[in-house]
Motif scaffolding. Structure first.
Motif, PDB file in Angstrom:
ATOM      1  N   ILE A 152      41.654  51.919  36.513  1.00  0.00           N
ATOM      2  CA  ILE A 152      41.821  50.770  37.455  1.00  0.00           C
ATOM      3  C   ILE A 152      43.547  50.426  37.121  1.00  0.00           C
ATOM      4  O   ILE A 152      44.049  49.578  36.562  1.00  0.00           O
ATOM      5  CB  ILE A 152      41.261  49.353  37.209  1.00  0.00           C
ATOM      6  N   GLU A 163      31.441  45.883  38.711  1.00  0.00           N
ATOM      7  CA  GLU A 163      30.472  47.067  38.983  1.00  0.00           C
ATOM      8  C   GLU A 163      30.184  47.999  38.038  1.00  0.00           C
ATOM      9  O   GLU A 163      29.174  48.241  37.518  1.00  0.00           O
ATOM     10  CB  GLU A 163      31.282  48.013  40.164  1.00  0.00           C
ATOM     11  N   TYR A 164      31.341  48.355  37.112  1.00  0.00           N
ATOM     12  CA  TYR A 164      31.139  49.193  36.059  1.00  0.00           C
ATOM     13  C   TYR A 164      30.253  48.541  35.018  1.00  0.00           C
ATOM     14  O   TYR A 164      29.391  49.120  34.258  1.00  0.00           O
ATOM     15  CB  TYR A 164      32.263  49.581  35.322  1.00  0.00           C
ATOM     16  N   GLN A 218      35.748  46.029  40.464  1.00  0.00           N
ATOM     17  CA  GLN A 218      35.491  47.498  39.986  1.00  0.00           C
ATOM     18  C   GLN A 218      34.941  47.207  38.362  1.00  0.00           C
ATOM     19  O   GLN A 218      34.116  47.794  37.929  1.00  0.00           O
ATOM     20  CB  GLN A 218      36.734  48.354  39.889  1.00  0.00           C
TER      21      GLN A 218
END
Ligand SMILES: Nc1ncnc2c1ncn2[C@@H]1O[C@H](COP(=O)(O)OP(=O)(O)OP(=O)(O)O)[C@@H](O)[C@H]1O
Ligand SMILES: O=P(O)(O)OC[C@H]1O[C@H](OP(=O)(O)OP(=O)(O)O)[C@H](O)[C@@H]1O
Ligand SMILES: [Mg+2]
Length: 337
Positions: free
Chosen positions: A48, A226-227, A223
């Motif tokens: 990221i 999500e992870y 992100q």
């Protein structure tokens, strides 16, 4: 590589119990942190690239996110609850990262024989003719809890190892973190069973106004969530592969539905095994099963003719939308918040 956006900050624990586990957790999620210089308090998260990663003490992470100087933080829920303040802008994006598990407890000297539960503390204060001196790093949580339970108290602020305070004599009891209970035992202290103020583990927090001000932070939040969600969901599960004789995928599915406790996430995936010569039909069955159910699954699959069961760890299970990201958007759009 893109330079991190200085306005999108993620603060991670620099020291203590959470520091190492946090870096291991991020790496296991597929988001390893890269620290160009081990002495520096800055790093990058190559997956990221927009995120500017900082390292702070766990308490300072809660304070910086509360003040909005840092957008995101990973720290203990205990310090978040202690330092977030009234009507705060701190929002809990993920409440259970599965490390740093502990409780915040009241603990008394082992030899306080008549003090077995919190109400007994009130009697103890009466006998002593003064408020009980409570050593803690959590004045806000401890004060609220003791007041709610009508215990006359006086807080003693202490840094470092609080567990020695009663033996040294500057406090009567303590309110501190307990995990294995070893530190309490070593210091001849005993936790009160009804004296648990809070159950804590590592959490992901954010500052609501910082997110509203800077929409560029939303993809980073998405992100991360999500992870985190996909990794945590997957870590409890195994992918199971088994070959099975049968007339058709539907016939095998029927056997699984009727005979097995486990059906996979939605249902089993069944595909034809192609053999060199056309003898009996064989099918490969794939299932995702909770780790704790593996033994039962193997027995079930054998009973209905499965042979050669292979089980492998699952790295991620992504849902259609990360529910916690949807909850975050709702919290940002709530005009009353
Ligand atoms: N024994 C433990 N087991 C699991 N998690 C813990 C334990 N002790 C503390 N934690 C968690 O780790 C966080 C940081 O605690 P730790 O004692 O490592 O901090 P610290 O940086 O040493 O702070 P301080 O300098 O105030 O002691 C706590 O807020 C709590 O969430
Ligand atoms: O129940 P236990 O498993 O014994 O863990 C509890 C201890 O862990 C933490 O301290 P830490 O060891 O991090 O040291 P610190 O006092 O230097 O922060 C906490 O402040 C307790 O003292
Ligand atoms: Mg500590």
């Amino acid at each position: 590589m893109t330079e991190p956006n200085p306005a999108i900050r993620l603060s991670l624990p620099s020291k203590g119990r959470l520091a190492e586990d946090c870096l291991s957790f991020l790496a296991a999620c597929g988001l390893p942190v890269y620290k160009p210089n081990p002495r520096q308090y800055e790093a990058v998260l190559p997956a990221i690239p927009d995120l500017h990663v900082l390292f702070q003490r766990p308490v300072d992470i809660a304070v910086s996110v509360r003040d909005g100087s840092v957008t995101f933080g990973i720290t203990g829920r205990d310090v978040v609850e202690e330092f977030k303040g009234e009507n705060s802008d701190v929002i809990l994006l993920h409440n259970a990262l599965n490390f740093g598990g502990c409780t915040l407890n009241l603990a008394v000297p082992e030899d306080w024989q008549n003090v077995l539960c919190v109400p007994d503390l009130t009697d103890r204060a009466r006998q002593l003719g003064r408020p009980l001196r409570v050593a803690t790093k959590y004045p806000s949580l401890a004060g609220r809890f003791l007041a709610q339970h009508n215990v006359p108290y006086q807080l003693v602020h202490a840094e470092g190892t609080l567990e020695t305070a009663p033996a040294i004599g500057y406090a009567d009891l303590i309110c501190d973190i307990v995990s294995s209970g070893q530190t309490l035992r070593d210091n001849r202290l005993r936790p009160l069973p009804d004296g648990v103020l809070l159950t804590s583990q590592a959490v992901l927090i954010a500052n609501r106004e910082a997110l509203r001000r800077n929409p560029a932070a939303l993809p980073a939040a998405r992100q991360l969530l999500e992870y985190f969600e996909a990794y945590l969901r997957a870590s409890d599960n195994l992918a199971v592969f088994v070959n099975m004789r049968g007339d058709s995928p539907e016939a095998i599915a029927q056997r699984i539905f009727q005979e097995c406790h486990i059906h996979g996430l939605q249902g089993p995936t069944i595909s034809r095994v192609i053999l060199p010569q056309d003898s009996q039909s064989w099918y490969a069955v794939n299932l995702i099963v909770p780790r704790r159910d593996l033994f039962q699954t193997i027995q079930d699959l054998r009973r209905i003719g499965g042979s050669g069961v292979v089980a492998v760890p699952v790295t991620y299970i992504f849902e259609e939308e990360p529910p916690r990201y949807t909850a975050m958007l709702a919290a940002l759009n709530d005009p009353n918040a």
